[in-house]
Design an enzyme around this catalytic site. Structure first.
Site, PDB file in Angstrom:
ATOM      1  N   SER A   8      -2.199  28.474 -11.215  1.00 47.10           N
ATOM      2  CA  SER A   8      -1.045  29.120 -11.843  1.00 47.10           C
ATOM      3  C   SER A   8      -0.778  28.513 -13.207  1.00 47.10           C
ATOM      4  O   SER A   8      -0.629  27.296 -13.343  1.00 47.10           O
ATOM      5  CB  SER A   8       0.195  28.926 -10.962  1.00 47.10           C
ATOM      6  N   HIS A  33      -3.665  32.778 -11.413  1.00 50.98           N
ATOM      7  CA  HIS A  33      -2.390  33.208 -10.850  1.00 50.98           C
ATOM      8  C   HIS A  33      -1.354  33.341 -11.968  1.00 50.98           C
ATOM      9  O   HIS A  33      -1.065  32.380 -12.688  1.00 50.98           O
ATOM     10  CB  HIS A  33      -1.943  32.171  -9.810  1.00 50.98           C
ATOM     11  N   ASP A  35       2.441  34.131 -12.816  1.00 54.32           N
ATOM     12  CA  ASP A  35       3.785  34.161 -12.227  1.00 54.32           C
ATOM     13  C   ASP A  35       4.759  34.874 -13.146  1.00 54.32           C
ATOM     14  O   ASP A  35       5.189  34.328 -14.163  1.00 54.32           O
ATOM     15  CB  ASP A  35       4.273  32.729 -11.989  1.00 54.32           C
ATOM     16  N   MET A  37       8.398  36.323 -13.758  1.00 55.19           N
ATOM     17  CA  MET A  37       9.767  36.108 -13.264  1.00 55.19           C
ATOM     18  C   MET A  37      10.766  36.823 -14.155  1.00 55.19           C
ATOM     19  O   MET A  37      10.671  36.745 -15.382  1.00 55.19           O
ATOM     20  CB  MET A  37      10.089  34.617 -13.279  1.00 55.19           C
ATOM     21  N   HIS A  66       1.509  37.729  -9.632  1.00 57.73           N
ATOM     22  CA  HIS A  66       2.589  37.499  -8.666  1.00 57.73           C
ATOM     23  C   HIS A  66       3.901  37.950  -9.290  1.00 57.73           C
ATOM     24  O   HIS A  66       4.470  37.254 -10.142  1.00 57.73           O
ATOM     25  CB  HIS A  66       2.603  36.000  -8.303  1.00 57.73           C
ATOM     26  N   MET A  68       7.588  38.313  -9.349  1.00 58.69           N
ATOM     27  CA  MET A  68       8.875  37.858  -8.805  1.00 58.69           C
ATOM     28  C   MET A  68       9.955  38.605  -9.577  1.00 58.69           C
ATOM     29  O   MET A  68      10.706  38.025 -10.376  1.00 58.69           O
ATOM     30  CB  MET A  68       8.995  36.341  -8.950  1.00 58.69           C
ATOM     31  N   MET A 137       4.998  32.137   0.551  1.00 59.23           N
ATOM     32  CA  MET A 137       5.557  31.170  -0.398  1.00 59.23           C
ATOM     33  C   MET A 137       5.853  29.867   0.341  1.00 59.23           C
ATOM     34  O   MET A 137       6.491  29.883   1.401  1.00 59.23           O
ATOM     35  CB  MET A 137       6.849  31.700  -1.019  1.00 59.23           C
ATOM     36  N   ASP A 172       1.412  29.436  -1.988  1.00 57.83           N
ATOM     37  CA  ASP A 172       1.839  29.224  -3.366  1.00 57.83           C
ATOM     38  C   ASP A 172       3.038  28.284  -3.385  1.00 57.83           C
ATOM     39  O   ASP A 172       4.111  28.621  -2.879  1.00 57.83           O
ATOM     40  CB  ASP A 172       2.206  30.585  -3.975  1.00 57.83           C
TER      41      ASP A 172
HETATM   42  C1  DX5 Z   1       6.720  29.348  -7.993  1.00 52.86           C
HETATM   43  C2  DX5 Z   1       5.407  29.968  -8.476  1.00 52.86           C
HETATM   44  C3  DX5 Z   1       4.214  29.103  -8.241  1.00 52.86           C
HETATM   45  C4  DX5 Z   1       4.251  27.775  -8.926  1.00 52.86           C
HETATM   46  C5  DX5 Z   1       3.206  26.871  -8.377  1.00 52.86           C
HETATM   47  O1  DX5 Z   1       7.737  30.262  -8.147  1.00 52.86           O
HETATM   48  O2  DX5 Z   1       5.194  31.190  -7.785  1.00 52.86           O
HETATM   49  O3  DX5 Z   1       3.019  29.803  -8.540  1.00 52.86           O
HETATM   50  O4  DX5 Z   1       4.078  27.880 -10.299  1.00 52.86           O
HETATM   51  O5  DX5 Z   1       3.325  25.638  -8.995  1.00 52.86           O
HETATM   52  P1  DX5 Z   1       3.014  24.279  -8.238  1.00 52.86           P
HETATM   53  O6  DX5 Z   1       1.598  24.380  -7.735  1.00 52.86           O
HETATM   54  O7  DX5 Z   1       3.176  23.252  -9.293  1.00 52.86           O
HETATM   55  O8  DX5 Z   1       3.984  24.156  -7.103  1.00 52.86           O
HETATM   56 ZN    ZN Z   2       3.214  32.303  -7.783  1.00 52.63          ZN
END
Ligand code: DX5
Ligand code: ZN
Length: 214
Positions: A8, A33, A35, A37, A66, A68, A137, A172
C-alpha cells in the site's frame, strides 16, 4: 497457495511515487494497493482518480484499488477508466452491493468486498459466491501504521472454510514480518503491507516478507 503481496502506497513518499512503485514491483510484489479515502466513510482523505490515472502511465502492475468511500457505485466506473484492475468496496458503505459488483464485472475487472474488523461474515454471506476476493480489514480503516487486530483471524478461517482453497482472502492493516506467518496460516493469501514495505528499504522489505511466508 502462493502469497500475493500488495504493498500500500498510503504512507509512501508521494513526490517520488513512480520510482518507489517500480522498486516494489522489481523486488517481487505482484499487486499495488491503492487506498482511496473520502473523509466521510473514513476519517481521512488520501487520493483519487487523477492520481491513479497518472500512476497508470508509469507501471503495468495490477492496481488493487481499495475504495473507502461512501456509495462507491457512484465512482466505480471512473476508477476503472483511470486504470484500476481490481476494485474493492466496503459493504458498510453501500446499500447496493450487487450493483457495485455488476459495474465492476461489466468491465471485466476483479470484484472484491471489504468488511471492517467489527462486521461479521454473515453480513456478506449472500455475496461471497459473486466476488473474486474478500478483504478482511485487520485495522479500522483510515490510517497506515496501526496494530493488527488478532481477532480477525477467526473470520479469515471462517471464510476459508466456506469458500475453499482457491478463493482470494486479503488482509489489510498491521501486517509485519513477525505476524505474517500466523496470518497465512489462518488462511489469508493476499497480503497488503504499507509501512512494512514503503520504508527506506523497499527491496529488502519485500524480499523479507516473502521469506517469512515460506
Ligand atoms: C488502512 C489502509 C491500509 C493501510 C495499511 O485504512 O486500508 O491499506 O495503509 O498500512 P499498514 O500496513 O502500515 O498497516
Ligand atoms: Zn487498504
Amino acid at each position: 497457495m502462493n502469497m500475493i503481496l500488495s504493498p500500500s502506497i498510503l504512507n509512501a513518499d508521494f513526490g517520488n511515487m513512480a520510482a518507489l512503485i517500480n522498486e516494489a514491483d522489481n523486488a517481487g510484489a505482484q499487486w499495488l494497493h491503492l487506498d482511496v479515502m473520502d473523509g466521510v466513510f473514513v476519517p481521512n482523505i488520501s487520493f483519487g482518480i487523477p492520481v491513479i490515472q497518472s500512476l497508470r502511465g508509469h507501471t503495468n502492475i495490477f492496481f488493487d484499488t481499495h475504495l473507502m468511500i461512501t456509495e462507491p457505485e457512484r465512482y466505480i466506473e471512473n476508477f476503472i477508466k483511470a486504470g484500476a484492475d481490481g476494485i474493492t468496496f466496503h459493504v458498510e458503505a453501500t446499500e447496493k452491493p450487487l450493483e457495485c459488483i455488476k459495474l465492476i464485472r461489466k468491465h471485466g475487472k476483479s470484484a472484491a468486498i471489504a468488511i471492517n474488523p467489527d462486521t461479521p461474515v454473515s453480513r456478506i454471506k449472500n455475496l461471497l459466491d459473486k466476488v473474486d476476493m474478500v478483504l478482511c480489514m485487520t485495522v479500522f480503516p483510515g490510517y497506515g501504521g496501526q496494530k493488527y487486530i488478532e481477532a480477525v483471524n477467526d473470520k479469515i478461517k471462517e471464510i476459508r472454510e466456506l469458500m475453499g482453497s482457491e478463493f482470494n482472502i486479503q488482509v489489510d492493516g498491521g501486517v509485519k514480518e513477525d505476524n505474517l506467518r500466523a496470518i497465512l496460516e489462518a488462511g489469508a493469501n493476499v497480503i497488503v503491507a504499507g509501512t512494512a514495505v514503503f520504508n527506506d528499504d523497499i527491496t529488502g522489505s519485500v524480499k523479507r516478507l516473502f521469506k517469512c511466508a515460506q
